[in-house]
Motif scaffolding. Structure first.
Motif, PDB file in Angstrom:
ATOM      1  N   PHE A 157      45.467  85.204  13.624  1.00 54.06           N
ATOM      2  CA  PHE A 157      44.221  85.556  14.299  1.00 54.06           C
ATOM      3  C   PHE A 157      43.947  87.046  14.198  1.00 54.06           C
ATOM      4  N   GLN A 158      42.699  87.379  14.487  1.00 53.70           N
ATOM      5  CA  GLN A 158      42.272  88.765  14.368  1.00 53.70           C
ATOM      6  C   GLN A 158      43.069  89.678  15.316  1.00 53.70           C
ATOM      7  N   ASP A 159      43.329  89.167  16.520  1.00 47.57           N
ATOM      8  CA  ASP A 159      44.050  89.965  17.503  1.00 47.57           C
ATOM      9  C   ASP A 159      45.439  89.382  17.711  1.00 47.57           C
ATOM     10  N   PRO A 160      46.502  90.100  17.290  1.00 52.85           N
ATOM     11  CA  PRO A 160      47.858  89.540  17.433  1.00 52.85           C
ATOM     12  C   PRO A 160      48.211  89.216  18.886  1.00 52.85           C
ATOM     13  N   ASP A 161      47.549  89.886  19.840  1.00 57.72           N
ATOM     14  CA  ASP A 161      47.832  89.576  21.250  1.00 57.72           C
ATOM     15  C   ASP A 161      47.473  88.140  21.606  1.00 57.72           C
ATOM     16  N   ASP A 162      46.591  87.517  20.812  1.00 59.03           N
ATOM     17  CA  ASP A 162      46.258  86.109  21.043  1.00 59.03           C
ATOM     18  C   ASP A 162      47.384  85.185  20.587  1.00 59.03           C
ATOM     19  N   GLN A 163      48.350  85.740  19.856  1.00 62.26           N
ATOM     20  CA  GLN A 163      49.350  84.914  19.208  1.00 62.26           C
ATOM     21  C   GLN A 163      50.756  85.138  19.767  1.00 62.26           C
ATOM     22  N   LEU A 164      50.925  86.260  20.483  1.00 64.02           N
ATOM     23  CA  LEU A 164      52.253  86.640  20.970  1.00 64.02           C
ATOM     24  C   LEU A 164      52.246  86.583  22.483  1.00 64.02           C
ATOM     25  N   PHE A 165      53.062  85.709  23.039  1.00 64.20           N
ATOM     26  CA  PHE A 165      52.993  85.529  24.495  1.00 64.20           C
ATOM     27  C   PHE A 165      54.359  85.353  25.144  1.00 64.20           C
ATOM     28  N   MET A 166      55.429  85.428  24.340  1.00 66.20           N
ATOM     29  CA  MET A 166      56.763  85.239  24.905  1.00 66.20           C
ATOM     30  C   MET A 166      57.372  86.597  25.284  1.00 66.20           C
ATOM     31  N   PRO A 167      58.478  86.568  26.074  1.00 72.21           N
ATOM     32  CA  PRO A 167      59.079  87.846  26.500  1.00 72.21           C
ATOM     33  C   PRO A 167      59.757  88.636  25.382  1.00 72.21           C
ATOM     34  N   SER A 168      60.104  87.969  24.271  1.00 70.28           N
ATOM     35  CA  SER A 168      60.740  88.722  23.181  1.00 70.28           C
ATOM     36  C   SER A 168      60.214  88.234  21.832  1.00 70.28           C
ATOM     37  N   ARG A 172      51.350  92.852  14.267  1.00 70.84           N
ATOM     38  CA  ARG A 172      50.777  92.054  13.179  1.00 70.84           C
ATOM     39  C   ARG A 172      51.895  91.412  12.361  1.00 70.84           C
ATOM     40  N   ALA A 173      52.949  92.195  12.064  1.00 77.47           N
ATOM     41  CA  ALA A 173      54.069  91.659  11.284  1.00 77.47           C
ATOM     42  C   ALA A 173      54.750  90.519  12.051  1.00 77.47           C
ATOM     43  N   VAL A 174      54.910  90.683  13.366  1.00 77.91           N
ATOM     44  CA  VAL A 174      55.547  89.625  14.161  1.00 77.91           C
ATOM     45  C   VAL A 174      54.655  88.382  14.189  1.00 77.91           C
ATOM     46  N   ALA A 175      53.336  88.586  14.315  1.00 79.15           N
ATOM     47  CA  ALA A 175      52.412  87.442  14.305  1.00 79.15           C
ATOM     48  C   ALA A 175      52.557  86.677  12.986  1.00 79.15           C
ATOM     49  N   ILE A 176      52.702  87.408  11.892  1.00 79.51           N
ATOM     50  CA  ILE A 176      52.886  86.746  10.593  1.00 79.51           C
ATOM     51  C   ILE A 176      54.236  86.031  10.553  1.00 79.51           C
ATOM     52  N   ALA A 177      55.260  86.644  11.146  1.00 82.32           N
ATOM     53  CA  ALA A 177      56.579  85.992  11.195  1.00 82.32           C
ATOM     54  C   ALA A 177      56.510  84.673  11.964  1.00 82.32           C
ATOM     55  N   THR A 178      55.736  84.639  13.071  1.00 75.60           N
ATOM     56  CA  THR A 178      55.639  83.391  13.850  1.00 75.60           C
ATOM     57  C   THR A 178      55.053  82.275  12.982  1.00 75.60           C
ATOM     58  N   VAL A 179      54.140  82.665  12.104  1.00 74.22           N
ATOM     59  CA  VAL A 179      53.495  81.682  11.227  1.00 74.22           C
ATOM     60  C   VAL A 179      54.429  81.283  10.078  1.00 74.22           C
ATOM     61  N   LEU A 180      55.106  82.261   9.476  1.00 75.67           N
ATOM     62  CA  LEU A 180      56.010  81.951   8.359  1.00 75.67           C
ATOM     63  C   LEU A 180      57.156  81.037   8.799  1.00 75.67           C
ATOM     64  N   ALA A 181      57.573  81.181  10.054  1.00 78.71           N
ATOM     65  CA  ALA A 181      58.681  80.359  10.555  1.00 78.71           C
ATOM     66  C   ALA A 181      58.323  78.874  10.557  1.00 78.71           C
ATOM     67  N   MET A 182      57.027  78.580  10.456  1.00 78.60           N
ATOM     68  CA  MET A 182      56.566  77.188  10.396  1.00 78.60           C
ATOM     69  C   MET A 182      56.507  76.678   8.948  1.00 78.60           C
ATOM     70  N   PRO A 238      46.667 103.867   8.568  1.00 78.74           N
ATOM     71  CA  PRO A 238      46.750 103.719   7.103  1.00 78.74           C
ATOM     72  C   PRO A 238      48.125 103.305   6.591  1.00 78.74           C
ATOM     73  N   LEU A 239      49.190 103.810   7.209  1.00 80.38           N
ATOM     74  CA  LEU A 239      50.526 103.462   6.720  1.00 80.38           C
ATOM     75  C   LEU A 239      50.855 101.994   7.015  1.00 80.38           C
ATOM     76  N   SER A 240      50.557 101.545   8.236  1.00 76.71           N
ATOM     77  CA  SER A 240      50.814 100.134   8.585  1.00 76.71           C
ATOM     78  C   SER A 240      49.968  99.217   7.715  1.00 76.71           C
ATOM     79  N   ARG A 241      48.762  99.675   7.424  1.00 72.22           N
ATOM     80  CA  ARG A 241      47.843  98.900   6.602  1.00 72.22           C
ATOM     81  C   ARG A 241      48.436  98.701   5.210  1.00 72.22           C
ATOM     82  N   GLU A 267      51.291  95.421   1.105  1.00 68.96           N
ATOM     83  CA  GLU A 267      52.433  95.223   0.204  1.00 68.96           C
ATOM     84  C   GLU A 267      53.251  93.995   0.586  1.00 68.96           C
ATOM     85  N   LEU A 268      53.398  93.806   1.882  1.00 66.18           N
ATOM     86  CA  LEU A 268      54.106  92.623   2.375  1.00 66.18           C
ATOM     87  C   LEU A 268      53.414  91.341   1.906  1.00 66.18           C
TER      88      LEU A 268
END
Ligand code: ADP
Ligand code: ADP
Length: 225
Positions: free
Chosen positions: A84-95, A144-154, A170-173, A178-179
């Motif tokens: 999703f556009q906003d990773p906060d919509d995708q990450l909701f657990m304590p870790s 963003r990277a963690v949000a992608i990890a949650t999806v890749l784990a599926m 710019p650096l994270s972008r 590259e990822l």
């Protein structure tokens, strides 16, 4: 054989906004496709149909061998990973660990396989070191990277992303581009980020007021003459 087929898709919101007005395209396995267009063009509405967050009011969506229906939506969500556009919509657990493990646990996978998937997803997205951290404390790029990890784990066949580089420095972008370049999944990316389109997507679909204005090789779409 195409992994995605959208045929004459239309979507009108309850308030009468005709967001998608007859869109058709097909995508090959392994293709990386950019979806571009002004704000309000209908990109998000289109993307939300690709994993069943919206069901077609008119027209059809097929993913792999399954037409998108109420009966197939569960399988389709497993095959199509949505960032999703906003990773906060995708990450909701304590870790971070718990967020990435959430999907595989829900599939009922045995603990060793959950662990293996989490480990691999964190490694591929370069965020293993954030494993025990609370997601809300991470930077935009890390989230963003963690949000992608949650999806890749599926283990999805297809990655669908809505403006994955928005709000990144710019650096994270650059790191994210590259990822993503290293993933050989079928990718569908709605974006305003021209560098990302050029670096990642061989094909570009241009959406204007809910219809396709152009669809072709990125080099042709962004060639002025
Ligand atoms: P984009 O992703 O290209 O910015 P959207 O799909 O978000 O486009 O929006 C397409 C159109 O649908 C816009 O006119 C937008 O205002 C409208 N829209 C989006 N979501 C909703 C909604 N939940 N209810 C009503 N209208 C919506
Ligand atoms: P193949 O030869 O593998 O069947 P195509 O000839 O259909 O593939 O597509 C080759 C490339 O052309 C794709 O990788 C993509 O960049 C672009 N492409 C594919 N389908 C379309 C389409 N419907 N419209 C525009 N460009 C397309």
């Amino acid at each position: 054989h195409h992994i995605v087929e959208v045929h004459e898709l239309e979507h009108t919101y309850p308030d009468g906004t005709a967001a998608v007005r007859g869109i058709s395209f097909r995508i090959h396995h392994g293709e990386a496709v950019a979806v571009v267009g002004a704000n309000g063009a209908g990109k998000s509405t289109l993307l939300l149909h690709l994993n069943g967050y919206l069901t077609p009011q008119s027209g059809t969506v097929r993913i792999g061998d399954f037409p998108l229906t109420k009966e197939t939506v569960k399988d389709i969500r497993r095959a199509v990973g949505m960032i999703f556009q906003d990773p906060d919509d995708q990450l909701f657990m304590p870790s971070v660990y718990e967020d990435v493990a959430f999907g595989p646990l829900n599939l009922g996978l045995p603990p060793e396989e959950v662990e293996q998937r989490v480990q691999q997803a964190l490694q591929r997205t370069g965020v293993e070191h954030l494993r025990e951290r609370p997601p809300y404390k991470l930077s935009g790029g890390e989230k963003r990277a963690v949000a992608i990890a949650t999806v890749l784990a599926m283990s999805p066949d297809i990655l669908v992303m809505d403006e994955p580089t928005s709000n990144l420095d710019p650096l994270s972008r650059r790191t994210l581009i590259e990822l993503l370049a290293g993933f050989h999944h079928t990718k569908i990316i709605a974006t305003h980020d021209l560098d990302m389109v050029i670096d990642l997507c061989e094909r570009t679909i241009v959406i204007h007021e809910g219809t396709i204005m152009a669809d072709g090789p990125t080099t042709d779409i962004f060639n002025d003459d």
